[in-house]
Design a protein around this motif. Structure first.
Motif, PDB file in Angstrom:
ATOM      1  N   ALA A 208     103.341  26.606  55.903  1.00 25.05           N
ATOM      2  CA  ALA A 208     104.400  26.672  54.891  1.00 25.05           C
ATOM      3  C   ALA A 208     104.445  25.397  54.055  1.00 25.05           C
ATOM      4  O   ALA A 208     104.658  25.445  52.836  1.00 25.05           O
ATOM      5  CB  ALA A 208     105.745  26.919  55.561  1.00 25.05           C
ATOM      6  N   TRP A 209     104.222  24.268  54.701  1.00 25.43           N
ATOM      7  CA  TRP A 209     104.229  22.984  53.985  1.00 25.43           C
ATOM      8  C   TRP A 209     103.073  22.926  52.980  1.00 25.43           C
ATOM      9  O   TRP A 209     103.270  22.549  51.812  1.00 25.43           O
ATOM     10  CB  TRP A 209     104.127  21.842  54.990  1.00 25.43           C
ATOM     11  N   LEU A 210     101.882  23.305  53.424  1.00 28.06           N
ATOM     12  CA  LEU A 210     100.714  23.275  52.541  1.00 28.06           C
ATOM     13  C   LEU A 210     100.857  24.283  51.402  1.00 28.06           C
ATOM     14  O   LEU A 210     100.487  23.997  50.258  1.00 28.06           O
ATOM     15  CB  LEU A 210      99.447  23.552  53.343  1.00 28.06           C
ATOM     16  N   TRP A 211     101.390  25.463  51.704  1.00 36.07           N
ATOM     17  CA  TRP A 211     101.612  26.456  50.655  1.00 36.07           C
ATOM     18  C   TRP A 211     102.615  25.940  49.632  1.00 36.07           C
ATOM     19  O   TRP A 211     102.417  26.074  48.419  1.00 36.07           O
ATOM     20  CB  TRP A 211     102.108  27.764  51.266  1.00 36.07           C
ATOM     21  N   GLY A 212     103.688  25.309  50.119  1.00 32.85           N
ATOM     22  CA  GLY A 212     104.678  24.751  49.210  1.00 32.85           C
ATOM     23  C   GLY A 212     104.098  23.670  48.323  1.00 32.85           C
ATOM     24  O   GLY A 212     104.396  23.603  47.121  1.00 32.85           O
ATOM     25  N   ARG A 213     103.248  22.828  48.896  1.00 27.49           N
ATOM     26  CA  ARG A 213     102.583  21.789  48.091  1.00 27.49           C
ATOM     27  C   ARG A 213     101.657  22.424  47.063  1.00 27.49           C
ATOM     28  O   ARG A 213     101.549  21.955  45.921  1.00 27.49           O
ATOM     29  CB  ARG A 213     101.786  20.860  49.010  1.00 27.49           C
ATOM     30  N   GLY A 214     101.001  23.503  47.456  1.00 25.61           N
ATOM     31  CA  GLY A 214     100.043  24.142  46.556  1.00 25.61           C
ATOM     32  C   GLY A 214     100.700  24.788  45.351  1.00 25.61           C
ATOM     33  O   GLY A 214     100.222  24.640  44.219  1.00 25.61           O
ATOM     34  N   VAL A 215     101.807  25.508  45.558  1.00 20.09           N
ATOM     35  CA  VAL A 215     102.432  26.222  44.443  1.00 20.09           C
ATOM     36  C   VAL A 215     103.153  25.274  43.492  1.00 20.09           C
ATOM     37  O   VAL A 215     103.462  25.650  42.355  1.00 20.09           O
ATOM     38  CB  VAL A 215     103.421  27.300  44.944  1.00 20.09           C
TER      39      VAL A 215
END
Length: 505
Positions: A208-215
């Motif tokens: 979730a953290w990496l996805w949030g950083r990505g978007v």
């Protein structure tokens, strides 16, 4: 005694023959820790730690009464710190009696946590840790409903300042609440048999953290300009008497900002105009600015006091009335039953002429050229369902009009702003915010603050924005997290009943 017991605080206390500490003291410190970590602190992401202590205490409670006591002490300690600004600001505005009466909010709000959490312990017994995260989702949903709605302190807002906040576009603040409290339950049940749950939780947080950083990697596109006007008018003067000087102040500030360049939209704060925008004394002055506007002003319904927002573009394009009123500030809950009490209290505060506002009954998306605006007036910005309804009805921009000067200089205004930021993420819409003395800001669809005016300073500020109509998963499916939580709790109840029938008497 095992080797590692020599290293524990409890073992050292036994060796020193020290008397045991009262359990309520730990509950108090746990709630205080959560209060110190809470918004607007950047350490709020650590909120699962003190909540894990609470979950552990609830699961180990011998009965529901003990669980209630532990949850109440924890919650009272938390809200005493989280809402410390409230009695302080009311003392400044209403005097010592007003501040003293406001203290009653603390135990009342603590009950909204303690009762449902104790009930969860009563209903689910040995499955308490599993049930608690879903119970939190439902209790926080209930705290946004009814005449006493007050969602301050929702655990989900602890993730507002992290990349995990992007999960709000999937399931709203309820999904963040589920993640925080699920983490607390896993930590509370740590042991050799719970390690797989901890590993799964770490993977979930990491993804979730990496996805949030990505978007949020790409900057937001902005092709339009808004003027956010911040009049910084003393709310005590506004309460005593409205004057034409207020309208002149906002007109002058707006003209000054427009002289430096054209704008696509001008936003005034809540109750900026002393009279409705449709009045003959007001409308010509607004039209003379020759720019699409959103104006906070009283409603123009005869015989009713309303708090409204007007869309003005060549004429009055529509009006949005405030639908969710501040309990005891704009409305008197259960006035029919408690009229005798309200009469006495208002007389003691010198507010005998106080009249409850009439709440709006419907959503009106205000159209200004190709900009369709969903307006939340002050308190309404912490209620996700309102911006959700606006986005579903066609709003491509969110606007918040506010007057946070009532909060004083404490943390209240910042908490209000940070909670409202999630509305932008939930709907993937730009959010423009104009406050009487702040917080005035522009927030992009990923919750990033693109512009923020200095609080307390009078001025008209130019901010970039754009419009968007793309639906998020949350906009499409709404409060699905609450429905899923209800189903999970129902299944746990059925399983619990079956288990108890199979158990020997």
């Amino acid at each position: 005694m095992r080797v590692h017991d020599h290293l524990t605080f409890r073992a050292w206390r036994r060796r020193l023959n020290a008397p045991p500490l009262p359990g309520w003291l730990g509950d108090m410190f746990g709630g205080a820790a959560l209060g110190l970590l809470g918004l607007p602190s950047p350490l709020a992401v650590l909120a699962p730690l003190p909540l894990a202590f609470l979950h552990h205490r609830l699961a180990r409670s011998p009965h529901a009464q003990a669980a209630f006591g532990r949850a109440f002490v924890f919650a009272l300690s938390f809200f005493a710190l989280h809402l410390a600004w409230l009695p302080a600001s009311m003392t400044e505005m209403l005097g010592p009696l007003g501040g003293l009466l406001t203290l009653l909010v603390l135990p009342a709000t603590a009950l909204t946590w303690a009762v449902p959490l104790a009930l969860t312990r009563r209903l689910f017994g040995t499955s308490t840790l599993l049930a608690l995260p879903f119970a939190w989702v439902l209790l926080e949903t209930l705290r946004t409903r009814g005449p006493l709605a007050f969602p301050w302190g929702n655990p989900g807002y602890a993730l507002t300042g992290t990349p995990l906040n992007q999960l709000a576009s999937v399931g709203g603040v309820a999904l963040l609440t589920l993640l925080v409290t699920l983490t607390a339950s896993v930590l509370a049940g740590l042991g050799s048999r719970r390690r797989p749950a901890l590993v799964a939780l770490l993977i979930l947080w990491s993804v979730a953290w990496l996805w949030g950083r990505g978007v949020t990697a790409a900057p937001a596109s902005t092709s339009r300009t808004a003027v956010l006007v911040q009049g910084a008018v003393d709310p005590r003067l506004k309460a005593q008497r409205r004057t034409w000087e207020e309208l002149g102040l906002y007109l002058d500030l707006t003209r000054g900002a427009l002289r430096s360049g054209a704008a696509d939209l001008v936003v005034w704060p809540e109750t900026a105009s002393p009279l409705p925008a449709s009045e003959p004394e007001v409308l010509p002055a607004l039209l003379g600015l020759d720019v699409p506007m959103l104006v906070g002003a009283p409603g123009d319904v005869p015989g009713q006091a309303r708090n409204s927002a007007y869309g003005v573009n060549g004429k009055v394009m529509g009006r949005q009335d405030k639908r969710v009123l501040v309990p005891f500030g704009e409305s008197l809950p259960f006035a029919g039953v408690l009229d005798f009490l309200y009469t006495s209290v208002l007389s003691s505060l010198g507010m005998t002429g106080f009249t409850s506002l009439t709440p709006g009954s419907q959503l009106n998306v205000l159209q200004l050229k190709d900009v369709q605006v969903g307006v939340s007036i002050c308190y309404e910005s912490v209620f996700p369902r309102l911006s959700l309804q606006a986005a579903r009805t066609g709003a491509n921009l969110l606007v918040v009009m506010s007057n946070d000067a009532w909060f004083g200089q404490g943390a209240g205004a910042e908490q209000h702003f940070q909670m409202g930021r999630l509305r932008a993420i939930e709907t993937r819409r730009f959010l423009l915010r104009a406050g009487n003395d702040g917080v005035s800001a522009a927030v992009d669809p990923w919750g990033r603050v693109q512009f923020r005016a200095p609080r307390g300073e009078r001025g008209a500020y130019r901010a970039s924005f754009d419009v968007s109509s793309a639906p998020t998963f949350y906009v499409q499916y709404g409060d699905w997290v609450s429905w899923v939580s209800g189903v999970v709790l129902a299944l746990l109840t059925v399983l619990g009943v079956r288990r108890s029938k199979r158990a020997p008497s």
